[in-house]
Design a protein around this motif. Structure first.
Motif, PDB file in Angstrom:
ATOM      1  N   GLU A   1       0.866  -1.071  -0.104  1.00  0.00           N
ATOM      2  CA  GLU A   1       0.011  -0.169  -0.080  1.00  0.00           C
ATOM      3  C   GLU A   1       0.717   1.159   0.020  1.00  0.00           C
ATOM      4  N   SER A   2       0.468   2.220  -0.815  1.00  0.00           N
ATOM      5  CA  SER A   2       1.066   3.551  -0.802  1.00  0.00           C
ATOM      6  C   SER A   2       0.180   4.635  -0.283  1.00  0.00           C
ATOM      7  N   PRO A   3       0.541   5.366   0.495  1.00  0.00           N
ATOM      8  CA  PRO A   3      -0.239   6.424   1.013  1.00  0.00           C
ATOM      9  C   PRO A   3      -0.853   7.654   0.220  1.00  0.00           C
ATOM     10  N   THR A   4      -2.028   7.704   0.036  1.00  0.00           N
ATOM     11  CA  THR A   4      -2.678   8.930  -0.707  1.00  0.00           C
ATOM     12  C   THR A   4      -1.990  10.226  -0.431  1.00  0.00           C
ATOM     13  N   PHE A   5      -1.861  10.405   0.793  1.00  0.00           N
ATOM     14  CA  PHE A   5      -0.770  11.712   0.953  1.00  0.00           C
ATOM     15  C   PHE A   5      -0.286  11.418   2.559  1.00  0.00           C
ATOM     16  N   THR A   6       0.557  12.343   2.793  1.00  0.00           N
ATOM     17  CA  THR A   6       1.235  12.417   4.143  1.00  0.00           C
ATOM     18  C   THR A   6       1.265  13.630   4.600  1.00  0.00           C
ATOM     19  N   GLU A   7       0.868  13.999   5.920  1.00  0.00           N
ATOM     20  CA  GLU A   7       0.579  15.123   6.401  1.00  0.00           C
ATOM     21  C   GLU A   7       1.015  15.140   7.847  1.00  0.00           C
ATOM     22  N   GLY A   8       2.291  15.783   8.484  1.00  0.00           N
ATOM     23  CA  GLY A   8       2.739  15.857   9.766  1.00  0.00           C
ATOM     24  C   GLY A   8       2.914  14.395  10.198  1.00  0.00           C
ATOM     25  N   ALA A   9       2.645  13.788  11.183  1.00  0.00           N
ATOM     26  CA  ALA A   9       2.616  12.602  11.750  1.00  0.00           C
ATOM     27  C   ALA A   9       1.514  11.570  11.027  1.00  0.00           C
ATOM     28  N   ILE A  10       0.808  11.986  10.034  1.00  0.00           N
ATOM     29  CA  ILE A  10      -0.124  11.027   9.624  1.00  0.00           C
ATOM     30  C   ILE A  10      -0.210  10.623   8.255  1.00  0.00           C
ATOM     31  N   GLU A  11       0.013   9.384   7.858  1.00  0.00           N
ATOM     32  CA  GLU A  11      -0.088   8.835   6.760  1.00  0.00           C
ATOM     33  C   GLU A  11      -1.552   8.521   6.114  1.00  0.00           C
ATOM     34  N   ALA A  12      -2.241   8.990   5.051  1.00  0.00           N
ATOM     35  CA  ALA A  12      -3.515   8.712   4.858  1.00  0.00           C
ATOM     36  C   ALA A  12      -3.754   7.757   3.797  1.00  0.00           C
ATOM     37  N   TYR A  13      -4.624   6.905   3.779  1.00  0.00           N
ATOM     38  CA  TYR A  13      -4.882   5.751   2.757  1.00  0.00           C
ATOM     39  C   TYR A  13      -6.374   5.942   2.373  1.00  0.00           C
ATOM     40  N   TRP A  14      -6.718   6.220   1.185  1.00  0.00           N
ATOM     41  CA  TRP A  14      -8.085   6.682   0.926  1.00  0.00           C
ATOM     42  C   TRP A  14      -8.773   5.513   0.098  1.00  0.00           C
ATOM     43  N   SER A  15     -10.019   4.954   0.549  1.00  0.00           N
ATOM     44  CA  SER A  15     -10.757   4.011  -0.100  1.00  0.00           C
ATOM     45  C   SER A  15     -12.029   4.312  -0.121  1.00  0.00           C
ATOM     46  N   VAL A  16     -12.466   4.945  -0.953  1.00  0.00           N
ATOM     47  CA  VAL A  16     -13.685   5.605  -0.841  1.00  0.00           C
ATOM     48  C   VAL A  16     -14.331   5.302  -2.308  1.00  0.00           C
ATOM     49  N   PRO A  17     -15.373   4.507  -2.559  1.00  0.00           N
ATOM     50  CA  PRO A  17     -15.959   4.349  -3.860  1.00  0.00           C
ATOM     51  C   PRO A  17     -16.262   5.828  -4.566  1.00  0.00           C
ATOM     52  N   GLY A  18     -15.776   5.926  -5.891  1.00  0.00           N
ATOM     53  CA  GLY A  18     -16.268   7.234  -6.735  1.00  0.00           C
ATOM     54  C   GLY A  18     -15.478   8.422  -6.030  1.00  0.00           C
ATOM     55  N   GLY A  19     -15.430   9.524  -6.912  1.00  0.00           N
ATOM     56  CA  GLY A  19     -14.766  10.667  -6.597  1.00  0.00           C
ATOM     57  C   GLY A  19     -13.265  10.580  -6.604  1.00  0.00           C
ATOM     58  N   SER A  20     -12.681  11.650  -6.373  1.00  0.00           N
ATOM     59  CA  SER A  20     -11.275  11.821  -6.434  1.00  0.00           C
ATOM     60  C   SER A  20     -10.700  11.866  -4.835  1.00  0.00           C
ATOM     61  N   ALA A  21      -9.662  11.641  -4.644  1.00  0.00           N
ATOM     62  CA  ALA A  21      -8.988  11.449  -3.341  1.00  0.00           C
ATOM     63  C   ALA A  21      -8.699  12.788  -2.745  1.00  0.00           C
ATOM     64  N   PRO A  22      -8.936  13.423  -1.509  1.00  0.00           N
ATOM     65  CA  PRO A  22      -8.523  14.515  -1.083  1.00  0.00           C
ATOM     66  C   PRO A  22      -6.791  14.522  -0.914  1.00  0.00           C
ATOM     67  N   ALA A  23      -6.417  15.729  -1.133  1.00  0.00           N
ATOM     68  CA  ALA A  23      -5.022  15.812  -0.856  1.00  0.00           C
ATOM     69  C   ALA A  23      -4.206  16.205   0.719  1.00  0.00           C
ATOM     70  N   ASP A  24      -5.398  16.372   1.528  1.00  0.00           N
ATOM     71  CA  ASP A  24      -4.873  16.846   2.883  1.00  0.00           C
ATOM     72  C   ASP A  24      -5.821  16.315   3.805  1.00  0.00           C
ATOM     73  N   LEU A  25      -5.414  16.265   5.060  1.00  0.00           N
ATOM     74  CA  LEU A  25      -6.154  15.690   6.234  1.00  0.00           C
ATOM     75  C   LEU A  25      -7.738  16.254   6.261  1.00  0.00           C
ATOM     76  N   ALA A  26      -7.696  17.640   6.469  1.00  0.00           N
ATOM     77  CA  ALA A  26      -8.915  18.398   6.501  1.00  0.00           C
ATOM     78  C   ALA A  26      -9.879  17.951   5.409  1.00  0.00           C
TER      79      ALA A  26
END
Length: 554
Positions: A393-418
């Motif tokens: 798995e590769s993170p969708t984005f990394t922000e600070g101490a958090i790596e985010a992995y986005w698995s949501v059907p449809g739509g584009s993946a957000p690029a930040d935590l908020a």
């Protein structure tokens, strides 16, 4: 204003336990659920252990799972054994309970309510396991509880403690004395205990795990921790005398109300302590209700809410329920709010009334309240991952101490935590909910639980919180078998110091990661929205996540 005026329909009581407001809920439906249950002789048939109540498909399972209705009779036979065991182990005053789900939740409620110390080990987090082992090892007795005898988490705890005792210089005979096994007759743990020279107490085989509060699973660790468990048995026995009745039956009142609410638009139940002396019952009831009713794409979702004034206690599809112990004279139920239902009474009676009510709700919903058809799915995924290794798995984005992995059907993946959190919340439907699943250290990372009320305030929707893998033995069944309207936030954390599982080709950290990945596979395979946040620094990541969620409220 009297307490009866506060909740529609007043109270229905027996043996010191009262259910307030049930009549009002029953009257809100087009036809009385309670009258239909009485017309079908459900109270009498249930107490008589009629396995046909839930339909032909459930009959075989129900026939061997109704012992909880009178298990207190057989549990009395345990009392002399428990007294002897406490005397034999009087030098060991640090009691550790290694058990999952139904094997650990009731003893935790009992000891917390009675103010007795008990270390509950229901995790695979290596930091939490290591901290437990390092705590007063020279004074520790380990209660190993598993109905099947094959629970991977519990087996791992047993192995780790056995090795720790030997490393501390104990002989095998001395180490064996430090273990007490609670399991069903014929379980593999009986042979294991014999080989180790450990104590064994057999549980009631006709009682499923989540209905086992008043069996050896609930009573043995509680008694070793210093609770006078005979009082719980007395309380349940006193209530049992009312459960076959058509009136003055709080179990029937509660079960009919839960069923009515679920079939008329309130299929989420907020469980809230009213502060009158029972500590943690919501966590136990959460497993009972979720695992019993969440199947066949229907069910009741329990939402444990921290206090009466915490976010998430109300909503158009939420049944607000408070619980507690004895009310003072002229006191009103609810802990300062006006719930739909309030359940007050002694803890032993609380266990039995919720079990009875859940079984009655199963009749109303037309489901088998005694099976858990989807629980094994994540376990099987976990075993495959342990054998083959974790998926790449590769993170969708990394922000600070958090790596985010986005698995949501449809739509584009957000690029930040908020953006990711906002999009996840925005996707919760009008009948949906958000489940937060934290594969972290319940003690060291305790602040992670603060995210539940913050997300509930930000979303305006029901939000549950579960520590992994503990919730897999609880709400995990509902997530997969209940209505497919959930959105999921999984939180994992970096492991700084791992811990081997003796005799197994994996560590606790690897097991924890495999359990998280296995559950992700089960949820995303149903095309449900899932955001995984991996904390590369746990303390910093939790703080960062809480800040991000609280900012969403603005």
């Amino acid at each position: 204003m009297s307490s009866g005026d506060l909740l529609d329909g007043g109270a229905e009581a027996a043996a010191g336990l009262a259910v307030w407001g049930a009549a009002g809920i029953d009257q809100s439906a087009a036809a009385s659920t309670r009258a239909a249950l009485v017309a079908d002789d459900v109270p009498e048939r249930l107490v008589a252990k009629d396995p046909t109540l839930w339909g032909p498909e459930a009959q075989a399972e129900a026939a061997i799972r109704l012992g909880w209705l009178d298990t207190f009779v057989r549990s009395r036979e345990l009392l002399p054994q428990l007294a002897e065991l406490r005397a034999e182990l009087a030098d060991l005053d640090h009691v550790v309970l290694a058990g999952m789900g139904g094997s650990s939740l009731a003893p935790e409620v009992i000891t917390r309510t009675m103010g007795r110390p008990l270390t509950v080990l229901d995790t695979t987090d290596p930091g939490q396991v290591a901290a437990a082992i390092a705590d007063r090892l020279d004074r520790t007795v380990v209660v190993v509880s598993s109905k099947s005898g094959t629970t991977v988490e519990t087996d791992s705890h047993r192995r780790a403690y056995w090795q720790a005792f030997l490393d501390a210089g104990l002989t095998e005979a001395e180490a064996g004395r430090r273990f007490v096994f609670v399991t069903d007759p014929g379980s593999p743990l009986v042979e294991t205990a014999t080989e180790m020279g450990a104590f064994v107490l057999l549980a009631d085989p006709d009682v499923g795990g989540r209905y086992s509060a008043l069996t050896a699973f609930g009573l043995v660790p509680s008694a070793l921790a210093g609770v006078e468990v005979a009082e719980l048995i007395d309380q349940a026995e006193a209530l049992a005398k009312a459960l076959a009745a058509q009136s003055d039956n709080p179990g029937l009142a509660l079960g009919a109300a839960l069923g009515t609410a679920a079939t008329t638009g309130r299929d989420k139940v907020a469980l809230i302590s009213d502060g009158t002396g029972i500590d943690g019952l919501g966590d136990w009831a959460e497993q009972l209700i979720a695992e019993s009713t969440g199947k066949n794409s229907i069910g009741i979702l329990p939402v444990v809410v921290e206090s009466p004034d915490s976010p998430g206690a109300t909503g158009q599809d939420v049944l607000t329920v408070t619980y507690g112990g004895a009310l003072a004279p002229e006191a009103v139920p609810g802990g300062g709010i006006r719930p739909h239902l309030a359940v007050n009474g002694p803890l032993g009676a609380q266990f039995l009334v919720w079990e009875y009510a859940t079984a009655v709700a199963g009749v109303v919903l037309g489901i088998d309240p005694f099976n858990q058809p989807n629980v094994t799915e994540s376990k099987e995924n976990t075993n495959r991952i342990l054998d083959s290794g974790p998926p790449a798995e590769s993170p969708t984005f990394t922000e600070g101490a958090i790596e985010a992995y986005w698995s949501v059907p449809g739509g584009s993946a957000p690029a930040d935590l908020a953006g990711a959190l906002g999009t996840l919340l925005a996707g919760i439907g009008p009948d949906g909910y958000l489940a937060v699943m934290a594969y972290l250290d319940r003690a060291a990372d305790a602040d992670a639980a603060l995210i539940r009320p913050a997300l509930a305030a930000a979303s305006g929707r029901p939000v549950t919180f579960g520590w992994g893998p503990r919730f897999l033995h609880s709400t995990g069944q509902y997530h997969k078998g209940g209505p497919q309207v959930g959105s999921y936030l999984q939180i994992t954390g970096a492991v700084v110091a791992d811990l081997p599982v003796p005799g197994r080709p994996y560590t606790f950290g690897e097991l924890q990661a495999a359990q998280a990945a296995g559950d992700r596979q089960a949820l995303t395979g149903r095309d449900r929205p899932l955001l995984r946040l991996h904390l590369t620094d746990r303390a910093a990541g939790v703080a960062q996540l809480l800040d991000a969620v609280r900012n969403l409220r603005g």
